[in-house]
Design a protein around this motif. Structure first.
Motif, PDB file in Angstrom:
ATOM      1  N   MET A 196       0.840  -1.240   0.057  1.00 55.55           N
ATOM      2  CA  MET A 196      -0.032   0.024   0.001  1.00 55.55           C
ATOM      3  C   MET A 196       0.873   1.396  -0.179  1.00 55.55           C
ATOM      4  O   MET A 196       0.309   2.360   0.002  1.00 55.55           O
ATOM      5  N   GLY A 197       2.137   1.091   0.145  1.00 55.68           N
ATOM      6  CA  GLY A 197       2.975   2.258   0.024  1.00 55.68           C
ATOM      7  C   GLY A 197       3.252   2.895   1.601  1.00 55.68           C
ATOM      8  O   GLY A 197       3.787   4.145   1.604  1.00 55.68           O
ATOM      9  N   LEU A 198       2.975   2.160   2.451  1.00 50.02           N
ATOM     10  CA  LEU A 198       3.175   2.681   3.898  1.00 50.02           C
ATOM     11  C   LEU A 198       4.609   2.349   4.570  1.00 50.02           C
ATOM     12  O   LEU A 198       4.571   3.304   5.452  1.00 50.02           O
ATOM     13  N   CYS A 199       5.247   1.506   3.718  1.00 50.08           N
ATOM     14  CA  CYS A 199       6.508   1.386   4.183  1.00 50.08           C
ATOM     15  C   CYS A 199       7.685   2.383   3.390  1.00 50.08           C
ATOM     16  O   CYS A 199       7.752   2.557   2.167  1.00 50.08           O
ATOM     17  N   GLY A 200       8.034   3.420   4.155  1.00 45.86           N
ATOM     18  CA  GLY A 200       8.920   4.520   3.482  1.00 45.86           C
ATOM     19  C   GLY A 200       7.923   5.266   2.820  1.00 45.86           C
ATOM     20  O   GLY A 200       8.198   5.828   1.470  1.00 45.86           O
ATOM     21  N   ALA A 201       6.854   5.760   3.459  1.00 45.97           N
ATOM     22  CA  ALA A 201       5.567   6.559   2.778  1.00 45.97           C
ATOM     23  C   ALA A 201       6.492   7.771   2.341  1.00 45.97           C
ATOM     24  O   ALA A 201       5.667   8.399   1.260  1.00 45.97           O
ATOM     25  N   THR A 202       7.261   8.511   2.982  1.00 46.87           N
ATOM     26  CA  THR A 202       7.661   9.795   2.489  1.00 46.87           C
ATOM     27  C   THR A 202       9.021   9.829   1.806  1.00 46.87           C
ATOM     28  O   THR A 202       9.282  10.741   1.070  1.00 46.87           O
ATOM     29  N   ILE A 203       9.255   8.574   1.210  1.00 49.47           N
ATOM     30  CA  ILE A 203      10.417   8.528   0.124  1.00 49.47           C
ATOM     31  C   ILE A 203       9.818   8.814  -0.942  1.00 49.47           C
ATOM     32  O   ILE A 203       8.889   8.400  -1.338  1.00 49.47           O
ATOM     33  N   PRO A 204      10.667   9.827  -1.726  1.00 51.17           N
ATOM     34  CA  PRO A 204      10.096  10.221  -3.242  1.00 51.17           C
ATOM     35  C   PRO A 204       9.854   9.203  -4.169  1.00 51.17           C
ATOM     36  O   PRO A 204      10.397   7.812  -3.988  1.00 51.17           O
ATOM     37  N   ILE A 205       8.949   9.556  -5.010  1.00 47.47           N
ATOM     38  CA  ILE A 205       8.436   8.634  -6.067  1.00 47.47           C
ATOM     39  C   ILE A 205       9.546   8.157  -6.877  1.00 47.47           C
ATOM     40  O   ILE A 205       9.854   6.767  -7.570  1.00 47.47           O
ATOM     41  N   GLU A 206      10.784   8.889  -7.002  1.00 45.58           N
ATOM     42  CA  GLU A 206      11.696   8.712  -8.014  1.00 45.58           C
ATOM     43  C   GLU A 206      12.667   7.639  -7.372  1.00 45.58           C
ATOM     44  O   GLU A 206      13.432   6.715  -8.248  1.00 45.58           O
ATOM     45  N   VAL A 255      13.938  -0.178   0.672  1.00 42.48           N
ATOM     46  CA  VAL A 255      12.870  -0.176   1.802  1.00 42.48           C
ATOM     47  C   VAL A 255      11.615   0.450   1.271  1.00 42.48           C
ATOM     48  O   VAL A 255      10.636  -0.021   1.806  1.00 42.48           O
ATOM     49  N   ALA A 256      11.571   1.120   0.442  1.00 44.13           N
ATOM     50  CA  ALA A 256      10.189   1.622  -0.147  1.00 44.13           C
ATOM     51  C   ALA A 256       9.735   0.502  -0.860  1.00 44.13           C
ATOM     52  O   ALA A 256       8.312   0.205  -0.765  1.00 44.13           O
ATOM     53  N   ALA A 257      10.506  -0.563  -1.421  1.00 45.87           N
ATOM     54  CA  ALA A 257       9.662  -1.561  -1.910  1.00 45.87           C
ATOM     55  C   ALA A 257       9.328  -2.635  -1.060  1.00 45.87           C
ATOM     56  O   ALA A 257       9.049  -3.829  -1.215  1.00 45.87           O
ATOM     57  N   GLY A 258       9.598  -2.732   0.286  1.00 45.08           N
ATOM     58  CA  GLY A 258       9.443  -3.378   1.517  1.00 45.08           C
ATOM     59  C   GLY A 258      10.430  -4.954   1.390  1.00 45.08           C
ATOM     60  O   GLY A 258      10.022  -5.821   2.010  1.00 45.08           O
ATOM     61  N   GLU A 259      11.467  -4.296   0.808  1.00 41.96           N
ATOM     62  CA  GLU A 259      12.619  -5.532   0.648  1.00 41.96           C
ATOM     63  C   GLU A 259      13.644  -5.102   1.565  1.00 41.96           C
ATOM     64  O   GLU A 259      14.606  -6.316   1.826  1.00 41.96           O
ATOM     65  N   ALA A 260      13.662  -4.187   2.323  1.00 51.81           N
ATOM     66  CA  ALA A 260      14.616  -4.111   3.479  1.00 51.81           C
ATOM     67  C   ALA A 260      14.025  -2.988   4.443  1.00 51.81           C
ATOM     68  O   ALA A 260      13.098  -2.367   4.172  1.00 51.81           O
ATOM     69  N   ILE A 261      14.656  -3.241   5.825  1.00 51.72           N
ATOM     70  CA  ILE A 261      14.185  -2.583   6.848  1.00 51.72           C
ATOM     71  C   ILE A 261      15.536  -1.834   7.316  1.00 51.72           C
ATOM     72  O   ILE A 261      16.632  -2.330   7.281  1.00 51.72           O
ATOM     73  N   SER A 262      15.404  -0.628   7.741  1.00 48.66           N
ATOM     74  CA  SER A 262      16.442   0.458   8.175  1.00 48.66           C
ATOM     75  C   SER A 262      16.262   0.510   9.540  1.00 48.66           C
ATOM     76  O   SER A 262      15.356   0.432  10.282  1.00 48.66           O
ATOM     77  N   GLY A 263      17.589   1.404  10.151  1.00 55.01           N
ATOM     78  CA  GLY A 263      17.297   1.839  11.485  1.00 55.01           C
ATOM     79  C   GLY A 263      18.347   2.985  11.907  1.00 55.01           C
ATOM     80  O   GLY A 263      19.094   3.217  10.736  1.00 55.01           O
ATOM     81  N   ALA A 264      17.780   3.483  13.051  1.00 53.35           N
ATOM     82  CA  ALA A 264      18.783   4.714  13.270  1.00 53.35           C
ATOM     83  C   ALA A 264      19.524   4.421  14.629  1.00 53.35           C
ATOM     84  O   ALA A 264      18.880   4.128  15.498  1.00 53.35           O
ATOM     85  N   ALA A 265      20.832   3.940  14.496  1.00 52.49           N
ATOM     86  CA  ALA A 265      21.689   3.801  15.883  1.00 52.49           C
ATOM     87  C   ALA A 265      22.311   4.793  16.409  1.00 52.49           C
ATOM     88  O   ALA A 265      23.052   5.477  16.022  1.00 52.49           O
ATOM     89  N   ILE A 266      21.736   5.351  17.398  1.00 51.90           N
ATOM     90  CA  ILE A 266      21.971   6.495  18.187  1.00 51.90           C
ATOM     91  C   ILE A 266      22.190   6.642  19.599  1.00 51.90           C
ATOM     92  O   ILE A 266      23.457   6.559  20.000  1.00 51.90           O
ATOM     93  N   SER A 267      21.264   6.166  20.433  1.00 46.83           N
ATOM     94  CA  SER A 267      21.334   5.882  21.847  1.00 46.83           C
ATOM     95  C   SER A 267      22.276   4.856  22.120  1.00 46.83           C
ATOM     96  O   SER A 267      22.735   3.799  21.443  1.00 46.83           O
TER      97      SER A 267
END
Length: 272
Positions: free
Chosen positions: A48-58, A113-125
């Motif tokens: 449905m396009g909900l993973c990486g929803a704000t990633i640009p169409i390009e 990520v946009a295609a649902g083929e990968a999952i990302s993360g932010a390693a900060i804390s």
């Protein structure tokens, strides 16, 4: 100022609400109880396009703007925070790549990520560093054309299910100023020396994966540097600016879901 949403945004809300009713709510208790990442539901959300929803169409995303994304968050979190975060956080960390990454990085990391083929993360804390981002001690040292990374990251969303993490590291401990000498570096979970230890027993949002990351002489190519070396702290602050409104939307969604459930119960409860 007009605060009304557009017809298109109203349609987005309705479609996400239907998805939440049909795919999220029926399974929420199971995933929360088992503390299990809902891969199957995330796969459906990606369609449905909900993973990486704000990633640009390009780059294969839906290209939703900030308001669209908070409307989506409200509806999903009203259904179940754990599964909702599992869906929306599949792109956690990609904001830095989108803002500061090279074209090659955007193609390599955003599109899966946009295609649902990968999952990302932010390693900060880190174990002893949370809100005080300038105190992180994870160290990245240059060795030829590679970065060698050592340190621990704590409470990392998607820690044991993620494919790559935008990791905040100290790259120049001699830099002047408290906020200088940090850099963001992409670390793939398949790299040697990378370990993830899933954290269980959380008070809530249990379907969403959280882990401690151990980085023991992890080597990544120099091209995994995101943005400008030494400017990672300021880049990280921009990431927080971009994502904290989404956190507020999560809270609104949870409150909305609680109010709806309370109303349903009040209408069906028989006191006398």
């Amino acid at each position: 100022m007009d605060f009304a949403i557009t017809d298109e945004q109203a349609q987005i809300k309705e479609e996400v609400r239907k998805f939440a009713e049909n795919e999220v709510k029926p399974h929420a208790k199971e995933y929360d109880r088992d503390e299990k990442f809902p891969h199957d539901i995330v796969d459906e959300a990606a369609k449905m396009g909900l993973c990486g929803a704000t990633i640009p169409i390009e780059y294969g995303g839906a290209g939703y703007d900030a308001l669209d994304s908070v409307l989506i968050a409200e509806e999903l979190f009203a259904a179940d925070p754990g599964i909702a975060l599992s869906i929306l956080a599949t792109s956690f960390g990609t904001e830095a790549i989108l803002e500061y990454g090279t074209d090659a990085q955007k193609e390599e990391y955003l599109e899966p990520v946009a295609a649902g083929e990968a999952i990302s993360g932010a390693a900060i804390s880190e174990p002893d560093t949370g809100s005080d981002v300038s105190s992180v001690s994870t160290r990245a040292e240059k060795d030829g054309d590679e970065w060698v990374i050592n340190g621990n990251k704590m409470w990392i969303t998607n820690g044991s299910v993620g494919d790559f993490f935008v990791t905040l590291c100290k790259t120049d401990p001699e830099a002047d100023g408290r906020y200088n000498g940090f850099s963001q570096i992409i670390v793939e979970s398949e790299r040697g020396g990378f370990e993830a230890d899933k954290i269980t027993g959380k008070m809530g949002i249990r379907a969403s994966d959280t882990a401690e990351l151990v980085l023991d002489d992890v080597r990544v190519p120099e091209e995994n540097l995101v943005g400008t070396e030494g400017m990672g702290f300021l880049q990280q602050m921009q990431f927080f600016d971009a994502t904290r409104t989404g956190v507020a939307a999560q809270g609104v969604g949870i409150a909305k879901g609680a109010a709806e459930r309370a109303l349903e119960y009040a209408q069906e409860r028989e006191q006398f």
